[in-house]
Design a protein around this motif. Structure first.
Motif, PDB file in Angstrom:
ATOM      1  N   LEU A 577       0.826  -1.235   0.137  1.00 57.64           N
ATOM      2  CA  LEU A 577      -0.030  -0.054  -0.057  1.00 57.64           C
ATOM      3  C   LEU A 577       0.743   1.292   0.201  1.00 57.64           C
ATOM      4  O   LEU A 577       1.658   1.361   0.852  1.00 57.64           O
ATOM      5  N   PRO A 578       0.649   2.288  -0.922  1.00 60.99           N
ATOM      6  CA  PRO A 578       1.453   3.597  -0.984  1.00 60.99           C
ATOM      7  C   PRO A 578       0.557   4.543  -0.116  1.00 60.99           C
ATOM      8  O   PRO A 578       0.943   5.509  -0.142  1.00 60.99           O
ATOM      9  N   PHE A 579      -0.079   3.930   0.739  1.00 66.45           N
ATOM     10  CA  PHE A 579      -1.037   5.113   1.625  1.00 66.45           C
ATOM     11  C   PHE A 579      -1.680   4.185   2.618  1.00 66.45           C
ATOM     12  O   PHE A 579      -1.489   2.881   2.855  1.00 66.45           O
ATOM     13  N   SER A 580      -2.101   4.896   3.623  1.00 67.22           N
ATOM     14  CA  SER A 580      -2.600   4.429   4.839  1.00 67.22           C
ATOM     15  C   SER A 580      -4.284   4.181   4.387  1.00 67.22           C
ATOM     16  O   SER A 580      -4.894   5.033   4.023  1.00 67.22           O
ATOM     17  N   TRP A 581      -4.659   2.841   5.150  1.00 67.51           N
ATOM     18  CA  TRP A 581      -6.065   2.439   4.393  1.00 67.51           C
ATOM     19  C   TRP A 581      -6.943   2.566   5.902  1.00 67.51           C
ATOM     20  O   TRP A 581      -6.762   2.094   6.984  1.00 67.51           O
ATOM     21  N   PRO A 582      -7.907   3.741   5.769  1.00 63.46           N
ATOM     22  CA  PRO A 582      -8.530   4.241   7.065  1.00 63.46           C
ATOM     23  C   PRO A 582      -9.737   2.939   7.421  1.00 63.46           C
ATOM     24  O   PRO A 582     -10.032   2.452   6.464  1.00 63.46           O
ATOM     25  N   GLU A 583     -10.068   3.008   8.350  1.00 58.94           N
ATOM     26  CA  GLU A 583     -10.870   1.970   9.115  1.00 58.94           C
ATOM     27  C   GLU A 583     -12.274   2.483   8.775  1.00 58.94           C
ATOM     28  O   GLU A 583     -13.124   1.714   8.514  1.00 58.94           O
ATOM     29  N   THR A 584     -12.539   3.937   8.787  1.00 61.09           N
ATOM     30  CA  THR A 584     -13.716   4.428   8.582  1.00 61.09           C
ATOM     31  C   THR A 584     -13.572   5.747   7.687  1.00 61.09           C
ATOM     32  O   THR A 584     -12.434   6.335   7.799  1.00 61.09           O
ATOM     33  N   LEU A 606      -6.916   0.647   9.284  1.00 53.07           N
ATOM     34  CA  LEU A 606      -6.909  -0.635   9.040  1.00 53.07           C
ATOM     35  C   LEU A 606      -5.866  -1.202   8.634  1.00 53.07           C
ATOM     36  O   LEU A 606      -5.652  -2.450   8.992  1.00 53.07           O
ATOM     37  N   TYR A 607      -5.004  -0.679   7.499  1.00 51.33           N
ATOM     38  CA  TYR A 607      -3.936  -1.216   6.942  1.00 51.33           C
ATOM     39  C   TYR A 607      -2.851  -0.136   6.842  1.00 51.33           C
ATOM     40  O   TYR A 607      -3.244   1.134   6.342  1.00 51.33           O
ATOM     41  N   PRO A 608      -1.683  -0.382   7.401  1.00 48.58           N
ATOM     42  CA  PRO A 608      -0.726   0.874   7.343  1.00 48.58           C
ATOM     43  C   PRO A 608      -0.188   0.961   6.085  1.00 48.58           C
ATOM     44  O   PRO A 608      -0.021   0.072   5.191  1.00 48.58           O
ATOM     45  N   LEU A 609       0.581   2.023   5.652  1.00 53.57           N
ATOM     46  CA  LEU A 609       1.397   2.328   4.569  1.00 53.57           C
ATOM     47  C   LEU A 609       2.276   1.090   4.619  1.00 53.57           C
ATOM     48  O   LEU A 609       3.004   0.617   5.565  1.00 53.57           O
ATOM     49  N   GLY A 610       2.502   0.806   3.444  1.00 47.30           N
ATOM     50  CA  GLY A 610       3.540  -0.241   3.169  1.00 47.30           C
ATOM     51  C   GLY A 610       2.995  -1.911   3.250  1.00 47.30           C
ATOM     52  O   GLY A 610       3.807  -2.698   3.284  1.00 47.30           O
ATOM     53  N   TYR A 611       1.745  -1.921   3.846  1.00 49.52           N
ATOM     54  CA  TYR A 611       0.928  -3.288   4.026  1.00 49.52           C
ATOM     55  C   TYR A 611       0.774  -4.012   2.917  1.00 49.52           C
ATOM     56  O   TYR A 611       0.599  -3.596   1.897  1.00 49.52           O
ATOM     57  N   GLY A 612       1.011  -5.476   3.074  1.00 46.07           N
ATOM     58  CA  GLY A 612       0.536  -6.339   1.974  1.00 46.07           C
ATOM     59  C   GLY A 612       0.969  -7.569   2.211  1.00 46.07           C
ATOM     60  O   GLY A 612       1.889  -7.724   2.701  1.00 46.07           O
ATOM     61  N   LEU A 613       0.266  -8.488   2.056  1.00 42.67           N
ATOM     62  CA  LEU A 613       0.461  -9.976   1.791  1.00 42.67           C
ATOM     63  C   LEU A 613       0.977 -10.544   0.587  1.00 42.67           C
ATOM     64  O   LEU A 613       0.950 -10.183  -0.496  1.00 42.67           O
ATOM     65  N   ASP A 614       1.532 -11.965   0.836  1.00 38.95           N
ATOM     66  CA  ASP A 614       2.021 -12.653  -0.461  1.00 38.95           C
ATOM     67  C   ASP A 614       1.792 -14.131  -0.127  1.00 38.95           C
ATOM     68  O   ASP A 614       1.617 -14.411   0.967  1.00 38.95           O
ATOM     69  N   TYR A 615       2.154 -14.905  -1.230  1.00 37.68           N
ATOM     70  CA  TYR A 615       2.213 -16.285  -0.895  1.00 37.68           C
ATOM     71  C   TYR A 615       3.391 -17.027  -0.250  1.00 37.68           C
ATOM     72  O   TYR A 615       3.800 -18.078  -0.022  1.00 37.68           O
ATOM     73  N   THR A 616       4.379 -15.926   0.109  1.00 39.89           N
ATOM     74  CA  THR A 616       5.324 -16.342   0.872  1.00 39.89           C
ATOM     75  C   THR A 616       5.620 -15.503   1.953  1.00 39.89           C
ATOM     76  O   THR A 616       4.749 -14.225   2.206  1.00 39.89           O
ATOM     77  N   THR A 617       6.508 -15.656   2.959  1.00 38.50           N
ATOM     78  CA  THR A 617       6.732 -14.588   4.144  1.00 38.50           C
ATOM     79  C   THR A 617       8.153 -13.939   3.987  1.00 38.50           C
ATOM     80  O   THR A 617       8.967 -14.511   3.366  1.00 38.50           O
ATOM     81  N   SER A 618       8.268 -13.108   4.751  1.00 36.47           N
ATOM     82  CA  SER A 618       9.618 -12.243   4.694  1.00 36.47           C
ATOM     83  C   SER A 618      10.199 -11.710   5.960  1.00 36.47           C
ATOM     84  O   SER A 618       9.233 -11.429   6.764  1.00 36.47           O
ATOM     85  N   ALA A 619      11.348 -11.264   5.983  1.00 40.13           N
ATOM     86  CA  ALA A 619      11.847 -10.715   7.105  1.00 40.13           C
ATOM     87  C   ALA A 619      13.098  -9.985   6.887  1.00 40.13           C
ATOM     88  O   ALA A 619      13.756  -9.961   5.876  1.00 40.13           O
ATOM     89  N   ALA A 620      13.474  -8.711   7.728  1.00 37.69           N
ATOM     90  CA  ALA A 620      14.293  -7.913   7.590  1.00 37.69           C
ATOM     91  C   ALA A 620      15.365  -7.836   8.777  1.00 37.69           C
ATOM     92  O   ALA A 620      14.529  -7.698  10.128  1.00 37.69           O
ATOM     93  N   ARG A 621      16.540  -8.495   8.690  1.00 31.88           N
ATOM     94  CA  ARG A 621      17.383  -8.521   9.910  1.00 31.88           C
ATOM     95  C   ARG A 621      18.787  -7.981   9.543  1.00 31.88           C
ATOM     96  O   ARG A 621      19.087  -7.482   8.498  1.00 31.88           O
ATOM     97  N   GLU A 622      19.463  -7.741  10.672  1.00 25.96           N
ATOM     98  CA  GLU A 622      20.742  -7.154  10.842  1.00 25.96           C
ATOM     99  C   GLU A 622      21.053  -6.021  10.148  1.00 25.96           C
ATOM    100  O   GLU A 622      21.706  -5.904   9.413  1.00 25.96           O
ATOM    101  N   VAL A 623      20.086  -5.080  10.739  1.00 25.66           N
ATOM    102  CA  VAL A 623      20.024  -3.862   9.985  1.00 25.66           C
ATOM    103  C   VAL A 623      21.114  -2.901  10.859  1.00 25.66           C
ATOM    104  O   VAL A 623      21.336  -2.895  11.686  1.00 25.66           O
ATOM    105  N   THR A 624      21.701  -2.237   9.654  1.00 21.20           N
ATOM    106  CA  THR A 624      22.773  -1.388  10.059  1.00 21.20           C
ATOM    107  C   THR A 624      22.786   0.119   9.493  1.00 21.20           C
ATOM    108  O   THR A 624      22.189   0.146   8.510  1.00 21.20           O
ATOM    109  N   ALA A 625      23.171   1.265  10.041  1.00 17.84           N
ATOM    110  CA  ALA A 625      22.909   2.435   9.807  1.00 17.84           C
ATOM    111  C   ALA A 625      24.444   3.188   9.837  1.00 17.84           C
ATOM    112  O   ALA A 625      24.861   3.377  10.951  1.00 17.84           O
ATOM    113  N   THR A 626      24.889   3.844   8.830  1.00 21.13           N
ATOM    114  CA  THR A 626      26.234   4.468   8.878  1.00 21.13           C
ATOM    115  C   THR A 626      26.148   5.877   8.193  1.00 21.13           C
ATOM    116  O   THR A 626      25.791   6.039   6.793  1.00 21.13           O
ATOM    117  N   PRO A 627      26.048   6.991   8.984  1.00 20.85           N
ATOM    118  CA  PRO A 627      26.172   8.290   8.546  1.00 20.85           C
ATOM    119  C   PRO A 627      27.166   8.476   7.726  1.00 20.85           C
ATOM    120  O   PRO A 627      28.448   8.213   7.833  1.00 20.85           O
TER     121      PRO A 627
END
Length: 727
Positions: A577-584, A606-627
């Motif tokens: 989703l490129p937007f937030s989906w309101p509940e009402t 109801l659904y936040p920005l970036g929400y979406g399901l698929d036929y698979t699952t995913s994860a983001a790990r080992e996040v690093t940030a370098t200025p």
């Protein structure tokens, strides 16, 4: 030999179409021409006429016998074809010949032989021509989170425009969509400034790389109209202006956009077409835009008749031109406007220097497009972009719910129904053949579209049988539903554009909700497919009973084929989703960057920005940030943890230090994305520019300034997060 000659020819054509003349050379050409023009001829240059002024009877018809005299009388610097106003025949060849004919007449009868430039709305492909391929509307492309795909779509669109002898499109929409009730919401790329900025830059690069001038519209604040009504007033603070509404225009300007269109509405009670603060101080001063600024349709007249901010057309013309408008897009009142502008110049309300500046910008614009170098030679042959259209549609599709694992459809009897199951009009949305959509207005041709029901039938895998029944035959339909294993119901908004597309309650037509209730009432699994340009609020008691909910947006020519592949599991659902989906509907305008306020009870969508399901699952790990000097490098290990391949997408959010003003709980700033095989892990890196982490500092009614604050920042991707400190 023949093949070599063909390759040389196509290479030459491609390079000539892609080559924009550099600014210095173009401006030198323009200055030489400007010196030879009279005041009346300069006024002609800054006036846009509708091309129906040059056709028989002022309608879709051949060029009129007196067209040469009309050119001589009006002296227009540019010509417009509105949404759905077409030549006859409305074919690619008809377009190319018609515009070439007007070009020849213009060069022969306009001052100094300076041709008019033709402009049109090509907002999801060459959408006025029934034979053209139409791509998903921008709101769908936003769901793909893939600027490279948007660039590819715009390159294809630009090549088609050039084939039709058009070198100027009023696209892309750079407005940030902040209220889904608004009728032009589907023309935006979404709610997040960074997302829209990246998409706009890609669109400009794609269009202008193929020799078509892009237009950033509508500067600015158009995406936040009061009550969600098109052309409404937007109340915007200086902080919100800079944090939310300017970044996408800044990105388009940095990408080299040759033109900008002004907002038809008003900001803080001032019609934008008369706002020197916005159109000159901000657009040209702060953002550094040096190209052409064009009005929207008839909007200088609206200062008198609609806004009542000016007493007459003379003062309206002076207010707009002095504010910064260079070219007035007028469909019917060319003579009245030219007389008004002439009086404004003669009386000193508009200086001759300002008129010269506006005319010079248009002449430079034409020179940059190569229009001063020779007549138009478009081929009149459109490319077949259906493969790209299907690829684009497939990338947008967003699975919102699949609680029982009903999808993918693998075996059994499938019944498909609903008003969108075989409707080119609903599937394409507004700005499709006619500006209000297929079947509207004076254009009745229906383009060739792959719709959902035929695609499901034609491509059903072994073990699946598909039948289709229209929703109008309710007793037969419900009997068939009871005999089916799964019911797929395709729902959607009727096609419309601008104010006619406003949807204050964010609902579907009542008869569609009745259909959905009737089908759910059969007790069979019901999968709802929505074709809409915004989030739709479904009755909660109905939505909870659905076996599946798919958001297809407005997927274009090949939307049905892309949907069939996804529903059968041949592909997945990569869209988010490129937007937030309101509940009402009460939550309309709820966005992901809303700060905590009041009692601290932040409403949840109801659904936040970036929400979406698929036929698979995913994860983001080992996040690093370098200025670094220009931004922060974010890296994460993305894993496809499911049993089949898919697109893994995570929106990156930033938590910023205290700034003295309200800050978002977590501001969306970037995306991490990768196509991964089942079980695959890949480290993905993105740089978040410093300006996306800046805070705008200042009091409620004071000036604001950007500042990269010292302190601790946190970047979040999925369940992973990384902290870093700036001195």
């Amino acid at each position: 030999m023949r093949r070599a000659a063909f390759l040389l020819l196509t290479t030459a054509l491609a390079s000539s179409a892609a080559a924009l003349t550099d600014q210095a050379t173009a401006e030198a050409q323009a200055r030489a021409l400007l010196a030879r023009l009279s005041v009346d001829e300069k006024i002609g240059q800054v006036t846009m006429a509708h091309f129906f002024r040059f056709t028989e009877g002022g309608r879709s018809a051949p060029i009129a016998a007196n067209a040469a005299q009309t050119f001589g009388a009006l002296k227009p610097g540019s010509l417009l074809n509105g949404g759905g106003d077409t030549p006859q025949p409305n074919t690619p060849r008809g377009w190319a010949d018609f515009l070439a004919g007007l070009d020849t007449l213009g060069r022969a009868n306009l001052p100094q032989g300076i041709p008019a430039v033709f402009g049109t709305d090509a907002v999801h492909g060459v959408n006025n021509v029934p034979a053209a391929t139409l791509f998903p509307h921008n709101i769908g492309l936003g769901a793909a989170f893939n600027p490279a795909l948007t660039r590819e779509v715009e390159q294809a669109t630009a090549r088609d425009l050039r084939a039709l002898n058009t070198a100027w499109t009023f696209a892309p929409v750079a407005d940030v969509g902040r209220d889904p009730r608004w009728g032009r919401y589907y023309e935006t790329f979404g709610e997040a400034p960074w997302l829209v900025a990246d998409q706009v830059a890609a669109a400009v690069t794609g269009l202008q790389g193929e020799g078509v001038a892009a237009t950033l519209k509508h500067f600015t604040g158009y995406g936040l109209p009061s009550l969600g009504l098109d052309r409404g007033n937007a109340e915007i603070s200086a902080r919100a202006l800079h944090e939310t509404f300017l970044p996408s225009f800044q990105a388009g300007i940095r990408a080299g956009a040759l033109s900008v269109m002004a907002n038809s509405g008003s900001v803080n009670g001032v019609p934008v077409h008369a706002s020197k603060s916005l159109l000159t101080d901000v657009l040209r001063g702060e953002l550094g835009f040096n190209g052409l600024l064009v009005s929207d349709w008839n909007d200088i007249d609206r200062l008198v008749g609609t806004f009542r901010s000016q007493p007459d057309l003379v003062r309206a013309a002076a207010a707009s031109v002095n504010a910064g408008i260079d070219v007035y897009m007028v469909p019917n009142t060319v003579e009245a406007y030219q007389a008004a502008l002439k009086e404004a110049v003669t009386s000193g309300l508009v200086s001759t220097a300002r008129l010269d500046e506006a005319a010079l910008r248009l002449l430079t614009f034409k020179a940059r497009l190569g229009l001063l170098d020779g007549p138009l030679t478009g081929s009149g042959v459109l490319e077949d972009h259906r493969t790209l259209a299907k690829k684009a549609a497939a990338a947008t599709l967003t699975l919102l719910d699949n609680p029982r694992g009903t999808l993918p459809l693998k075996t059994g009897r499938v019944l498909v129904t609903g008003p969108a199951m075989d409707s080119p009009a609903i599937q394409l949305g507004g700005w499709s053949v006619n500006w209000q959509g297929v079947g509207k207005g004076n254009v009745r041709e229906v383009p060739r579209v792959t719709t959902l029901a035929p695609a499901l039938k034609a491509t059903a895998p072994a073990g699946v049988t598909v039948s289709a029944l229209p929703e109008g035959k309710r007793p037969q339909l419900l009997a068939a539903a009871k005999g089916a294993d799964v019911v797929v119901v395709a729902l959607g908004e009727p096609p419309a554009a601008e104010w006619e597309a406003n949807n204050p309650s964010l609902t579907l037509p009542a008869e569609q909700l009745t259909l959905l209730r009737d089908l759910v009432g059969t007790g069979k699994p019901v999968v709802a497919v929505l074709m809409a340009g915004r989030p739709i609020v479904l009755p909660a008691d109905v939505q909870v009973e659905l076996a599946g909910l798919v958001m297809a947006y407005l997927p274009g020519t090949e939307g049905g084929a892309a949907l069939a592949d996804a529903l059968y599991g041949r592909t997945g659902f990569p869209g988010r989703l490129p937007f937030s989906w309101p509940e009402t509907a009460v939550q309309a305008g709820l966005t992901a960057d809303r700060p905590p306020e009041g009692a601290g009870q932040a409403p949840q969508p109801l659904y936040p920005l970036g929400y979406g399901l698929d036929y698979t699952t995913s994860a983001a790990r080992e996040v690093t940030a370098t200025p670094g000097p220009g931004g922060v490098t974010l890296s994460a290990a993305l894993t496809n943890s499911g049993s089949r391949s898919g697109t893994v997408t995570f929106v990156v959010r930033a938590v910023l230090p205290a700034s003295g003003a309200l800050q978002a709980v977590a501001r969306p700033v970037a995306v991490l994305q990768a196509d991964l095989k089942a079980g695959e892990t890949r480290r993905v890196t993105v740089t978040v520019p410093n300006e996306r982490l800046q805070s705008w500092i200042g009091d409620a009614f004071g000036t604001v300034r950007p500042e990269l604050l010292p302190g601790t920042y946190t970047l979040i991707a999925g369940d992973g997060r990384a902290d870093f400190t700036l001195p």
